[in-house]
Motif scaffolding. Sequence first.
Motif, PDB file in Angstrom:
ATOM      1  N   GLN A 131      -5.044   9.690   1.599  1.00 55.76           N
ATOM      2  CA  GLN A 131      -5.788   8.531   1.119  1.00 55.76           C
ATOM      3  C   GLN A 131      -4.834   7.345   0.966  1.00 55.76           C
ATOM      4  O   GLN A 131      -3.691   7.518   0.560  1.00 55.76           O
ATOM      5  CB  GLN A 131      -6.436   8.829  -0.233  1.00 55.76           C
ATOM      6  CG  GLN A 131      -7.412   9.974  -0.218  1.00 55.76           C
ATOM      7  CD  GLN A 131      -8.654   9.641   0.572  1.00 55.76           C
ATOM      8  OE1 GLN A 131      -9.169   8.539   0.502  1.00 55.76           O
ATOM      9  NE2 GLN A 131      -9.127  10.617   1.351  1.00 55.76           N
ATOM     10  N   ILE A 132      -5.315   6.153   1.287  1.00 53.04           N
ATOM     11  CA  ILE A 132      -4.504   4.933   1.185  1.00 53.04           C
ATOM     12  C   ILE A 132      -4.903   4.210  -0.097  1.00 53.04           C
ATOM     13  O   ILE A 132      -6.086   3.941  -0.323  1.00 53.04           O
ATOM     14  CB  ILE A 132      -4.694   4.055   2.425  1.00 53.04           C
ATOM     15  CG1 ILE A 132      -4.239   4.811   3.665  1.00 53.04           C
ATOM     16  CG2 ILE A 132      -3.941   2.743   2.293  1.00 53.04           C
ATOM     17  CD1 ILE A 132      -4.549   4.153   4.969  1.00 53.04           C
ATOM     18  N   TRP A 133      -3.899   3.866  -0.933  1.00 53.20           N
ATOM     19  CA  TRP A 133      -4.121   3.209  -2.216  1.00 53.20           C
ATOM     20  C   TRP A 133      -3.176   2.013  -2.343  1.00 53.20           C
ATOM     21  O   TRP A 133      -2.189   1.921  -1.615  1.00 53.20           O
ATOM     22  CB  TRP A 133      -3.826   4.157  -3.381  1.00 53.20           C
ATOM     23  CG  TRP A 133      -4.513   5.478  -3.321  1.00 53.20           C
ATOM     24  CD1 TRP A 133      -4.021   6.617  -2.804  1.00 53.20           C
ATOM     25  CD2 TRP A 133      -5.815   5.786  -3.766  1.00 53.20           C
ATOM     26  NE1 TRP A 133      -4.924   7.628  -2.894  1.00 53.20           N
ATOM     27  CE2 TRP A 133      -6.050   7.150  -3.505  1.00 53.20           C
ATOM     28  CE3 TRP A 133      -6.826   5.063  -4.400  1.00 53.20           C
ATOM     29  CZ2 TRP A 133      -7.244   7.779  -3.830  1.00 53.20           C
ATOM     30  CZ3 TRP A 133      -7.994   5.695  -4.715  1.00 53.20           C
ATOM     31  CH2 TRP A 133      -8.207   7.051  -4.433  1.00 53.20           C
ATOM     32  N   TYR A 159       0.829  -1.205   0.000  1.00 47.93           N
ATOM     33  CA  TYR A 159       0.000   0.000   0.000  1.00 47.93           C
ATOM     34  C   TYR A 159       0.861   1.251   0.000  1.00 47.93           C
ATOM     35  O   TYR A 159       2.020   1.231   0.398  1.00 47.93           O
ATOM     36  CB  TYR A 159      -0.888   0.017   1.253  1.00 47.93           C
ATOM     37  CG  TYR A 159      -1.915  -1.076   1.257  1.00 47.93           C
ATOM     38  CD1 TYR A 159      -3.153  -0.872   0.683  1.00 47.93           C
ATOM     39  CD2 TYR A 159      -1.647  -2.308   1.838  1.00 47.93           C
ATOM     40  CE1 TYR A 159      -4.104  -1.869   0.690  1.00 47.93           C
ATOM     41  CE2 TYR A 159      -2.588  -3.312   1.838  1.00 47.93           C
ATOM     42  CZ  TYR A 159      -3.809  -3.090   1.261  1.00 47.93           C
ATOM     43  OH  TYR A 159      -4.755  -4.071   1.259  1.00 47.93           O
ATOM     44  N   GLN A 160       0.261   2.342  -0.451  1.00 45.86           N
ATOM     45  CA  GLN A 160       0.889   3.663  -0.381  1.00 45.86           C
ATOM     46  C   GLN A 160      -0.157   4.652   0.114  1.00 45.86           C
ATOM     47  O   GLN A 160      -1.344   4.387   0.049  1.00 45.86           O
ATOM     48  CB  GLN A 160       1.423   4.102  -1.742  1.00 45.86           C
ATOM     49  CG  GLN A 160       0.333   4.446  -2.748  1.00 45.86           C
ATOM     50  CD  GLN A 160       0.897   4.961  -4.062  1.00 45.86           C
ATOM     51  OE1 GLN A 160       2.066   5.196  -4.175  1.00 45.86           O
ATOM     52  NE2 GLN A 160       0.038   5.122  -5.043  1.00 45.86           N
ATOM     53  N   MET A 161       0.309   5.793   0.621  1.00 42.69           N
ATOM     54  CA  MET A 161      -0.601   6.820   1.116  1.00 42.69           C
ATOM     55  C   MET A 161      -0.280   8.120   0.393  1.00 42.69           C
ATOM     56  O   MET A 161       0.865   8.574   0.418  1.00 42.69           O
ATOM     57  CB  MET A 161      -0.439   6.983   2.633  1.00 42.69           C
ATOM     58  CG  MET A 161      -1.365   8.004   3.208  1.00 42.69           C
ATOM     59  SD  MET A 161      -1.457   8.040   5.002  1.00 42.69           S
ATOM     60  CE  MET A 161       0.148   7.661   5.568  1.00 42.69           C
ATOM     61  N   LYS A 173      -2.255  -2.572   5.332  1.00 44.11           N
ATOM     62  CA  LYS A 173      -3.058  -1.355   5.377  1.00 44.11           C
ATOM     63  C   LYS A 173      -3.058  -0.778   6.784  1.00 44.11           C
ATOM     64  O   LYS A 173      -3.149   0.428   6.981  1.00 44.11           O
ATOM     65  CB  LYS A 173      -4.482  -1.664   4.922  1.00 44.11           C
ATOM     66  CG  LYS A 173      -5.319  -0.432   4.704  1.00 44.11           C
ATOM     67  CD  LYS A 173      -6.634  -0.785   4.081  1.00 44.11           C
ATOM     68  CE  LYS A 173      -7.435   0.482   3.813  1.00 44.11           C
ATOM     69  NZ  LYS A 173      -8.724   0.216   3.220  1.00 44.11           N
ATOM     70  N   ARG A 174      -2.931  -1.650   7.780  1.00 41.75           N
ATOM     71  CA  ARG A 174      -2.931  -1.191   9.172  1.00 41.75           C
ATOM     72  C   ARG A 174      -1.739  -0.287   9.453  1.00 41.75           C
ATOM     73  O   ARG A 174      -1.853   0.708  10.165  1.00 41.75           O
ATOM     74  CB  ARG A 174      -2.908  -2.395  10.110  1.00 41.75           C
ATOM     75  CG  ARG A 174      -2.950  -1.998  11.557  1.00 41.75           C
ATOM     76  CD  ARG A 174      -3.131  -3.174  12.424  1.00 41.75           C
ATOM     77  NE  ARG A 174      -4.488  -3.661  12.239  1.00 41.75           N
ATOM     78  CZ  ARG A 174      -5.161  -4.340  13.136  1.00 41.75           C
ATOM     79  NH1 ARG A 174      -4.604  -4.625  14.275  1.00 41.75           N
ATOM     80  NH2 ARG A 174      -6.371  -4.736  12.909  1.00 41.75           N
ATOM     81  N   ALA A 175      -0.572  -0.603   8.873  1.00 41.17           N
ATOM     82  CA  ALA A 175       0.610   0.240   9.072  1.00 41.17           C
ATOM     83  C   ALA A 175       0.378   1.615   8.449  1.00 41.17           C
ATOM     84  O   ALA A 175       0.766   2.646   9.019  1.00 41.17           O
ATOM     85  CB  ALA A 175       1.840  -0.429   8.471  1.00 41.17           C
ATOM     86  N   ALA A 176      -0.264   1.645   7.284  1.00 35.26           N
ATOM     87  CA  ALA A 176      -0.568   2.925   6.637  1.00 35.26           C
ATOM     88  C   ALA A 176      -1.569   3.726   7.475  1.00 35.26           C
ATOM     89  O   ALA A 176      -1.429   4.945   7.626  1.00 35.26           O
ATOM     90  CB  ALA A 176      -1.124   2.681   5.235  1.00 35.26           C
ATOM     91  N   GLU A 177      -2.571   3.048   8.043  1.00 36.74           N
ATOM     92  CA  GLU A 177      -3.560   3.722   8.893  1.00 36.74           C
ATOM     93  C   GLU A 177      -2.890   4.341  10.120  1.00 36.74           C
ATOM     94  O   GLU A 177      -3.228   5.441  10.530  1.00 36.74           O
ATOM     95  CB  GLU A 177      -4.628   2.733   9.350  1.00 36.74           C
ATOM     96  CG  GLU A 177      -5.585   2.288   8.271  1.00 36.74           C
ATOM     97  CD  GLU A 177      -6.617   3.336   7.943  1.00 36.74           C
ATOM     98  OE1 GLU A 177      -6.826   4.264   8.741  1.00 36.74           O
ATOM     99  OE2 GLU A 177      -7.205   3.230   6.856  1.00 36.74           O
ATOM    100  N   VAL A 223       3.556  11.429  -1.553  1.00 33.74           N
ATOM    101  CA  VAL A 223       3.161  10.070  -1.169  1.00 33.74           C
ATOM    102  C   VAL A 223       4.084   9.529  -0.084  1.00 33.74           C
ATOM    103  O   VAL A 223       5.245   9.935   0.024  1.00 33.74           O
ATOM    104  CB  VAL A 223       3.169   9.117  -2.386  1.00 33.74           C
ATOM    105  CG1 VAL A 223       2.063   9.453  -3.340  1.00 33.74           C
ATOM    106  CG2 VAL A 223       4.498   9.104  -3.070  1.00 33.74           C
ATOM    107  N   LEU A 224       3.561   8.620   0.715  1.00 35.58           N
ATOM    108  CA  LEU A 224       4.314   7.917   1.747  1.00 35.58           C
ATOM    109  C   LEU A 224       4.181   6.429   1.458  1.00 35.58           C
ATOM    110  O   LEU A 224       3.154   5.970   0.979  1.00 35.58           O
ATOM    111  CB  LEU A 224       3.754   8.196   3.144  1.00 35.58           C
ATOM    112  CG  LEU A 224       4.050   9.562   3.755  1.00 35.58           C
ATOM    113  CD1 LEU A 224       3.082  10.596   3.277  1.00 35.58           C
ATOM    114  CD2 LEU A 224       4.011   9.460   5.248  1.00 35.58           C
TER     115      LEU A 224
END
Length: 192
Positions: free
Chosen positions: A186-188, A117-119, A167-171, A160-161
Amino acid sequence: MTRDYANRKPRSPAKPRTTRKSTKAAPARRFPVVLAAIVVFGLASFGYFLWSIYGSSDSAPASQVETPAPKPKPAPKKDPDALPPKPKDEWTYQTELENKEVVVDLPQQPQAPSRPYQMQCASFRVKSQADELKAMIAFQGLEAHVRQVQGSSGTWYKVVLGPYDTKRAAERQRHVLQRAGINGCQIWLWEG
């Protein structure tokens, strides 16, 4: 009501009161003969009433009742609309299932995306604005990247990050940015 205590006349000293003891004895209370007679008469009348209705019931006591011989039951008449008797159930599933093999086709389970995932936090037309947001994110202890993307409406600079494995790490990192006042991330799925 108000009292005037200042202009009151002084009282004469009070004389002790003497109490008189009466030497006469109180009259003795008489036994209520009339009331007792009424109660005795009422109880006697109630007893006589109960005695008079004792044998007047329709059924005799159980010791005096003769039991008649049971009558034979007549044969039931056949009803033309009656249902046939219920058939006897025979269960065979236990013997059938002991040696039965069941084959089930399971559909292919969708696999979790193999891409991380990316944010994406923002997209700007000017690179200096993107670099400014990247610096604000760096003050929160996170690493961001600025990507230049050519779109149908011109050049855009995305902040972007990531990539993140879950997804939990991105959250978790998005919540850090929200506490710092950086909203709208936003997470993509990672697009390489």
